[in-house]
Structures are given as structure tokens and as C-alpha cells.
Design a protein around this motif. Structure first.
Motif, PDB file in Angstrom:
ATOM      1  N   ARG A 138       0.840  -1.197   0.000  1.00 21.26           N
ATOM      2  CA  ARG A 138       0.000   0.000   0.000  1.00 21.26           C
ATOM      3  C   ARG A 138       0.878   1.250   0.000  1.00 21.26           C
ATOM      4  N   TYR A 141      -1.683   3.686   4.552  1.00 17.00           N
ATOM      5  CA  TYR A 141      -2.716   2.933   5.276  1.00 17.00           C
ATOM      6  C   TYR A 141      -3.398   3.893   6.236  1.00 17.00           C
ATOM      7  N   THR A 150       2.673  -0.723   4.534  1.00 15.20           N
ATOM      8  CA  THR A 150       3.256   0.030   3.415  1.00 15.20           C
ATOM      9  C   THR A 150       4.756  -0.209   3.264  1.00 15.20           C
ATOM     10  N   GLU A 176      -3.039  -3.290  -4.397  1.00 20.04           N
ATOM     11  CA  GLU A 176      -1.647  -3.661  -4.144  1.00 20.04           C
ATOM     12  C   GLU A 176      -1.144  -4.635  -5.195  1.00 20.04           C
TER      13      GLU A 176
END
Length: 282
Positions: A138, A141, A150, A176
Motif C-alpha cells: 500500500r 494505510y 506500506t 496492491e
């Protein structure tokens, strides 16, 4: 004569100067998105490590025959994520400056970013192999760009395309996986394709990060975000031994949360993984 009571991981009580390997704990879990507790992993592993042997029948090697220094746990700033990462980076950089190999015990997976920043500074052509249940790709977040969700995206910010190789991935947001198709190598569910990646990375500096939730929860329930459908211990061990034939310049294991497995089995598994990793990279 009495001596100070200093607890180290089993067989890792050598002097810093004589050791090529340096282990240290990064007890940080401030961005954990589900169940916290990984800050207790390194301390618990040290205590419980004496339940296993220094000798590995898998590799026919013994921790008593190699020199490993246990640097203890870093005192990290829990209220300041960026500062905690800088503290990890500073310690890892010192280890690397002394031509030693850092092996970190997390903590949540975000701590990997601090270590990789230091390793990438010394090895600009760094490649990363990630064993994990989660993609961790990600960009943010809940609005935070520094998170265990992340961490690999932040590593990509440092290294760029074609430098990150993921295995065992079985969880993540759809975006993702879509983003990752263009930027990282991802093998879902298992270690298929690992041999080809190892062949590709011959002669290159490699950082190995092992999120222990790559293991199936039946093997390793003591983690903050368990995901069904994981690999076995033997599968992880075999993959790890393959990877450590490469030029490993740094490594870590992370995401043990011992409070979620009162049986102690997950901690015992984590200790065994660390023993095998230390013996393999020596």
C-alpha cells in the motif's frame, strides 16, 4: 566472582570484535493495524531460545562454532515512527561500517525499512527477497505512509523496479496486487519460481526479510495478522537455505507476537528459524 546478568540469544554471546554476525532487537509495533504485541518478540525469543539446541541437524552446523554478537534491544521512540526508523538505520549502519552482517529481530515489519535504508546506502545495487503472507505494498494505510502495511512500497521508493521479489503472498488489497504487477516480482501462496530468482541474483547484494506469518497459522499462530493457507516450517527452511547461498548482506525476521500463543510454540518456531538463518548466512 559475580558477573552482570546479560541475557543473549542461545549461543550468541561472543564479543563484538570477533563476530561477523550481529543480531539486535527492534521492539517496535506502533503502526500495527490489527493486534499489537510484536515489541515483545526479541525479549521473549532470548528467554525461550534455551529450549532449543545450538546444533542444527538440518545443516550439520552449530552456533557454538560460529561467532555471533547479540547487541540487545534498541531503545526506540514509540511515539515517533520516523525517529524509530532513523534509530534502526543508525545502528545497522554502524554494524555495516564495521564490515559485519546485521540480522534484526522485529517488531512489526515496518522496522525492515530502517535496516534496508542503511544496507542500501552501502550497497546501491541492493535486491530484496521477501517471505510474507502480506504484500505490504500500500502507498498509505489510513493516511499514514509509514506502516507495516506500506513497508515494501517504501522499500520500492528506495530501490525502484525489478529489485523486490516476494514469495508466499496470499493477502492484500486488490490495488496492491495491481500496482505490484508493474513494479515487483510476486509469487503467490508458495515458493515456486525461487530457483529462477536465485539464478538471476547471483553475485548481487541481497537483503532477506522474513515475515514469519508466511507460515501457516497451524504452525505459527502467534502473530498479529494470521492468514490461512501458509507454508510449512520445512518449506520455509528449504527456501531460506536456498536464498542464503546468495550474497546476503543483511536480514531480518519479524512479526512474532508471543502473547497470542500461550503454548510457546510460535516462539519456539521463531527461535528455530533464527538459528537456521544465522547458521546459513555465516
Amino acid at each position: 566472582m559475580l558477573n552482570k546478568n546479560i541475557e543473549t540469544f542461545l549461543g550468541c554471546d561472543n564479543d563484538y570484535e570477533e563476530s561477523r554476525l550481529v543480531i539486535f532487537g527492534a521492539p517496535f509495533d506502533s503502526t500495527t493495524s490489527f493486534r499489537p504485541g510484536t515489541r515483545f518478540a526479541s525479549k521473549t525469543m532470548r528467554s525461550e531460545s534455551f529450549g532449543i539446541e545450538t546444533y542444527s541437524p538440518y545443516q550439520d552446523k552449530d552456533l557454538e562454532d560460529i561467532a555471533v554478537f547479540d547487541g540487545g534491544d534498541l531503545e526506540l521512540s514509540f511515539g515517533n515512527t520516523a525517529k524509530a526508523l532513523a534509530q534502526i538505520e543508525e545502528f545497522a549502519a554502524k554494524v555495516l561500517e564495521d564490515n559485519k552482517l546485521p540480522c534484526m529481530i522485529g517488531g512489526e515489519h515496518l522496522v525492515t525499512l530502517g535496516a534496508i535504508r542503511a544496507v542500501a546506502e552501502k550497497y546501491p545495487d541492493l535486491h530484496v527477497i521477501q517471505f510474507d503472507a502480506h504484500a505490504d505494498l500500500r502507498d498509505d494505510y489510513l493516511g499514514e505512509t509509514l506502516s507495516h502495511a506500506t513497508v515494501i512500497h517504501r522499500v520500492w521508493d528506495l530501490l525502484g523496479d525489478d529489485k523486490i521479489f516476494q514469495f508466499g503472498i496470499r493477502s492484500g488489497d486488490r490495488s496492491e496486487f495491481q500496482w505490484g504487477q508493474d513494479h515487483v516480482y510476486t509469487n503467490k501462496f508458495n515458493f515456486n519460481g525461487l530457483e529462477q530468482v536465485i539464478e538471476q541474483l547471483q553475485g548481487k547484494p541481497v537483503y532477506l526479510t522474513i515475515d514469519l506469518d508466511v507460515l501457516d497459522p497451524s504452525v505459527f499462530p502467534g502473530t498479529g495478522t494470521p492468514e490461512a493457507g501458509g507454508v510449512t516450517f520445512i518449506e520455509l527452511l528449504q527456501a531460506m537455505l536456498q536464498v542464503t547461498e546468495l550474497n546476503i548482506v543483511g536480514c531480518d525476521i519479524n512479526e512474532l507476537s508471543p502473547i497470542y500463543d500461550q503454548s510457546g510454540v510460535s516462539t519456539a518456531v521463531a527461535c528455530k528459524v533464527l538459528r537456521e538463518l544465522l547458521l546459513a548466512v555465516n
